[in-house]
Enzyme design. Sequence first.
Site, PDB file in Angstrom:
ATOM      1  N   GLU A  90       1.351  -4.594  11.500  1.00 55.69           N
ATOM      2  CA  GLU A  90       0.745  -3.271  11.356  1.00 55.69           C
ATOM      3  C   GLU A  90       1.363  -2.304  12.362  1.00 55.69           C
ATOM      4  O   GLU A  90       1.396  -2.588  13.559  1.00 55.69           O
ATOM      5  CB  GLU A  90      -0.766  -3.350  11.586  1.00 55.69           C
TER       6      GLU A  90
ATOM      7  N   HIS B 165       0.865  -1.184   0.000  1.00 51.27           N
ATOM      8  CA  HIS B 165       0.000   0.000   0.000  1.00 51.27           C
ATOM      9  C   HIS B 165       0.898   1.230   0.000  1.00 51.27           C
ATOM     10  O   HIS B 165       1.647   1.461   0.953  1.00 51.27           O
ATOM     11  CB  HIS B 165      -0.916  -0.002   1.225  1.00 51.27           C
TER      12      HIS B 165
ATOM     13  N   GLU C 277       1.290   3.747   3.102  1.00 49.20           N
ATOM     14  CA  GLU C 277       1.697   3.234   4.413  1.00 49.20           C
ATOM     15  C   GLU C 277       3.220   3.258   4.504  1.00 49.20           C
ATOM     16  O   GLU C 277       3.898   2.232   4.478  1.00 49.20           O
ATOM     17  CB  GLU C 277       1.119   1.842   4.628  1.00 49.20           C
TER      18      GLU C 277
END
Length: 758
Positions: free
Chosen positions: A445, A275, A278
Amino acid sequence: MDRPRHLLTSPRFREPYYNPEQEVVSPKIRSGEGSGRTVYLNPPGPQKFYMKSRCGPSLNLRSAQSPLSTADTTLQFESRFESGNLGKVIQVGRWDYELYLRHDLYTKKYTQWFYFRVRNMQAGQTYRFTIVNLYKAGSLYNEGMQPVFYSEREAKERKLGWHRTGHNIKYFKTSIKRRDTKQESFCYGVTWSHIFNHSGDTCYFAHSFPYTYSDLQDYIKKLLANRQMATCCKYRVLCRTIAGNPVPLLTITSPSLTPDDSLAKRGVVVTARIHPGETNGSWMMKGLLDFLTSSADDAKILRDLFVFKIIPMLNPDGVIVGNYRCSLSGRDLNRNYRSKLKDSYPTVWHTRNMVKQFCTEREVVMFCDLHGHSRKHNVFIYGCDSLEDASSRLKSRVFPRMLSKNAPDMFSYSTSRFVVQKSKEGTGRVVMWREAGIQNSYTLEATYSGSTQGKLKFVQFSTAHLEEMGYHLCDTLLDYCDPDQTKTESIMQELEASLGQELPPGVDPLEVQIDPALVAEADSSDAGSDSSDSDGPPVHLQWKKHHHKTKKKKKLKSRKERNKRKALLKMNHHRMLSIPTPPQSTVHTKTRAQKRSLPETREERETRIEPTTTQQSCGTSHPSSHHGGIPLFVQERLEERERKKGEDSSDAVIEIPTDELRQALLRIQATHTQQALSSTLFIPHPGCPMNISQVNMHEVSRRQSRRNSKASLPQLDGGSFVPPELPPLFSITVWQPETQGWVHISVHGSPPPAHWVN
């Protein structure tokens, strides 16, 4: 534009969460009502789809900034550089600006990441910036998060790089309707105020710490320039993206003395930046690479025990153009690991095949994909649990639990989730777990904000914290694969005890069957990262499907069909030869359009080469008996069919008044050239016997009629004139729109004046 270059150092001081002294009031969006002045506009280009996205300045960069006078205090905005995505800026007050972000290319949503430049500021003045077209309903901006800021003056004088800034921060719902849905839903916005320390400075704002594709290329060049590390780190191109950018693949391991020593090593796969927005995933990857290529003792042990396959940037195209989530295919790559469209999703297709091949060569201990999260604090993991296989349920939780002990100030085990949702079955961690059989398949994450635990409680993360998380990942891998399994056994006992406390006494935790419906809501990732609209083919293939119809393959015909077609063409040619021809003294010249559209037939070619046996009498011609290779029975059958058609249908009679015909011929003479007129007007010899009661109609195919130039063909309407019993004066061949065919008309009466007949 030219690439912005920033210091990659982090501040030496801690940056706590922002806590407003009083409630911030949401501003009213005035640009949506037509107020304000547009000071920056960067509309999309005329291209339907990008086919190139390379780093470097553009040679044809158009102006996006409104011209300003020397005394104007309006801020000058710019984002037409790598990873920038500002679309429009409207000034609604002297110090107040409303910003519109560009959507991910070929989508109507995914506006979260921002990165832009400002100039022409006044020191000590408070400016307010409001981004008005965000799409997520929730954000960490209301929980103490601040945007990041960079000043070139501060970097030069104080060696200060990216740091947190802003006050009066508020994330709120706007009055601007969303474009990606037919339902009535609205966008969200974030507003913050900032005071610049220097006038005339060059400053940048971003959602998080930028890390571009050019930064990665510079890092790899520097890494490979070290001769000592070049023996342990091998670089090759995994594949090329849609736009042709190379995707780097690094293989890090120590040289093996024998092939058996090399095969004895286990494998680890780490990827990042699927992504584009990110960026914290790239900073964690940088910390991991720094440690693995260092001279530390633990790093040497890891290189001796493992073979690391590392893809530091899976979506270079999206990073270059400033997307938040998608690639140039307009789709989320992390939902398409199962796709077979190699040309549309080249990076994930080659990554999946590379990992599968890697698993056949050696045991792969772990697959880890590094991401960023915009709605949760701390660092946490998404793993994979098999609800049917209870024995492997605790094994997949050992590594995250061990990581929480090694990084207690940043990693949160309680926030980690291990349930596989149906909407996430196309992600990398799920595909590698199911298809490649990697038990420890994770998505790591990292928050955009900061930590809520340990010594870093309520402290926002800097680039140094994210790089440190990459080191902790390597350190935990070393503990997890330690021959002494004391730590692993103690972690297993803790997990069994924590799970047993939630169950009735005497129930074995490993034998409990979990209902997926009960844990789907609690153990799922947030809805803000849902990319269900990424299902389906890439948008450029959809566009080609609707706008470019592929030509059908031409069907080959049999000999019988070819002979039939050939005979029909010959019959049509014979019918055309029945038109009265002009006398030998009259020069008949074809127009350029007729030469281009009417190819030379076989009879014309034979007539031009050899003396013809065709007899001409009174303007009529009879074809020779040569059949051009057509079987005789086919020729006779077609002639019989055409003769029966002629008997069944009555001949058409077209009657035209003499006065109207004269006026029409005068118009033809005035508007057409002599060359065009000679191709349509035929004058036979006076007194030549002709059929005065009927008109020969010669229809041609529609395809041939389109090829002929209609501009040179006069079109006449019918009348009520009845031809008298007099010899014809002249004849004319015209195009009849109603019947879509050629009409041969014989004109009778007293001789007309020579000045308009000629």
